[in-house]
Enzyme design. Structure first.
Site, PDB file in Angstrom:
ATOM      1  CG  HIS A  22     153.738  31.746  97.591  1.00  0.00           C
ATOM      2  ND1 HIS A  22     153.302  32.100  98.856  1.00  0.00           N
ATOM      3  CD2 HIS A  22     155.095  31.747  97.656  1.00  0.00           C
ATOM      4  CE1 HIS A  22     154.355  32.319  99.626  1.00  0.00           C
ATOM      5  NE2 HIS A  22     155.445  32.112  98.924  1.00  0.00           N
ATOM      6  CG  HIS A  58     144.583  39.288 103.242  1.00  0.00           C
ATOM      7  ND1 HIS A  58     144.735  39.997 104.418  1.00  0.00           N
ATOM      8  CD2 HIS A  58     143.379  38.666 103.332  1.00  0.00           C
ATOM      9  CE1 HIS A  58     143.671  39.811 105.189  1.00  0.00           C
ATOM     10  NE2 HIS A  58     142.839  39.007 104.554  1.00  0.00           N
ATOM     11  CG  HIS A 103     149.204  34.367  96.452  1.00  0.00           C
ATOM     12  ND1 HIS A 103     148.814  33.043  96.437  1.00  0.00           N
ATOM     13  CD2 HIS A 103     150.029  34.483  97.524  1.00  0.00           C
ATOM     14  CE1 HIS A 103     149.356  32.401  97.452  1.00  0.00           C
ATOM     15  NE2 HIS A 103     150.105  33.254  98.135  1.00  0.00           N
ATOM     16  CB  THR A 132     152.557  31.672 104.114  1.00  0.00           C
ATOM     17  OG1 THR A 132     151.936  32.289 102.974  1.00  0.00           O
ATOM     18  CG2 THR A 132     153.602  30.664 103.654  1.00  0.00           C
ATOM     19  CB  THR A 133     147.410  33.337 104.552  1.00  0.00           C
ATOM     20  OG1 THR A 133     146.877  32.361 103.625  1.00  0.00           O
ATOM     21  CG2 THR A 133     148.376  34.248 103.814  1.00  0.00           C
TER      22      THR A 133
END
Length: 278
Positions: A159, A114, A140, A227-228
């Site tokens: 982030h 991801h 990440h 956000t995931t």
């Protein structure tokens, strides 16, 4: 046989039958127990292995339906990222200054399918938000950026994910725009894993994390989420206003690994306020 002996004999027979019945589970009960256990294990495995992505039937608009654990992705009211409208940000004098304590740190890189994640070798890096200290756990990247400023995306976003002593999260968001090559990320980019990894790639030289940040650290603050998936809320977001630069070649290196983009669309602000720290 006396009445006393007859009663004793009948009582013992009844006791033996009762104990036998209690120690034997009926086939239907055993079958139901096995079915329930199998269903619970299947449900647990589905939750742990629920596949998500950034496109198609497992993309962001479907995350909340992929697993009960991901319900907040759909039903949450304080989701991230958001579009930050700078003129609407509230200048709150009560906001305490952001304190950042970053040091040159060795990291390991992983490609989880991801994003590219960098994990520090120690907990020497931290930020203080609202008088609470959070230790840097990992950082990440996303392309394009996840947050927008006035409806506009940046080329990338990084982030920095921090945790406090109770595992509460605070994320420092930093925008990246195309420009000069970034020397602080060059060594990491030279060994960036282009395929999903099973073992981390260890950098031999430290990254100067403080030098990676812009000199101007004015920020926007708001309450948001991951956000995931699982899109957990109660995350303190600090988004720096000033972007940093990376070269087109460096940005393209990341985009070639994730050609379909790896950013979640912006989410409704709802009743939240975005506050500004000067």
């Amino acid at each position: 046989m006396s009445a006393k002996k007859t009663f004793y004999s009948l009582f013992m027979s009844f006791l033996v039958l009762t104990l036998a019945a209690c120690s034997t589970t009926s086939p239907d009960v055993a079958k139901n127990d096995a079915t329930n256990k199998e269903g619970e294990e299947k449900k647990s495995n589905e939750q742990q292995t629920a596949h998500w992505s950034y496109e198609g039937e497992t993309g962001p608009e479907h995350w909340g339906n992929l697993s009960p654990d991901f319900a907040a992705c759909t039903s949450g009211q304080e989701q991230s990222p958001i579009n930050i409208v700078t003129e609407q940000a509230i200048d709150d004098e009560k906001i305490t200054d952001l304190a950042i304590t970053y040091k040159p740190t060795t990291v390991s890189l992983s490609n989880n399918g991801h994003t590219i994640q960098a994990t520090p070798s120690n907990l020497d890096n931290s930020i203080v938000v609202d008088n609470k200290e959070y230790k840097l756990a990992q950082f990440h990247f996303h392309t394009p950026s996840e947050h927008q400023f006035n409806g506009q995306y940046f080329d990338m976003e990084v982030h920095f994910v921090h945790k406090d002593e109770n595992n509460k999260l605070a994320v420092l968001g930093l925008m990246i725009k195309e420009g000069a090559a970034n020397p602080h990320l060059e060594k990491a980019w030279n060994v960036i894993p282009t395929e999903e990894t099973t073992e981390d790639v260890n950098l031999t030289e430290p990254i100067d994390l403080m030098s990676l940040l812009p000199l101007d650290k004015d920020s926007f603050r708001y309450n948001g989420s991951l956000t995931t998936p699982p899109c957990s809320e109660a995350v303190k977001w600090v988004v720096l206003e000033t972007p940093i630069e990376m070269s087109k070649e460096q940005i393209d290196t990341f985009r070639n690994i994730f050609p379909d983009n790896n950013n979640r669309p912006v989410q409704p602000l709802n009743q939240r306020e975005v506050k500004e720290e000067d």
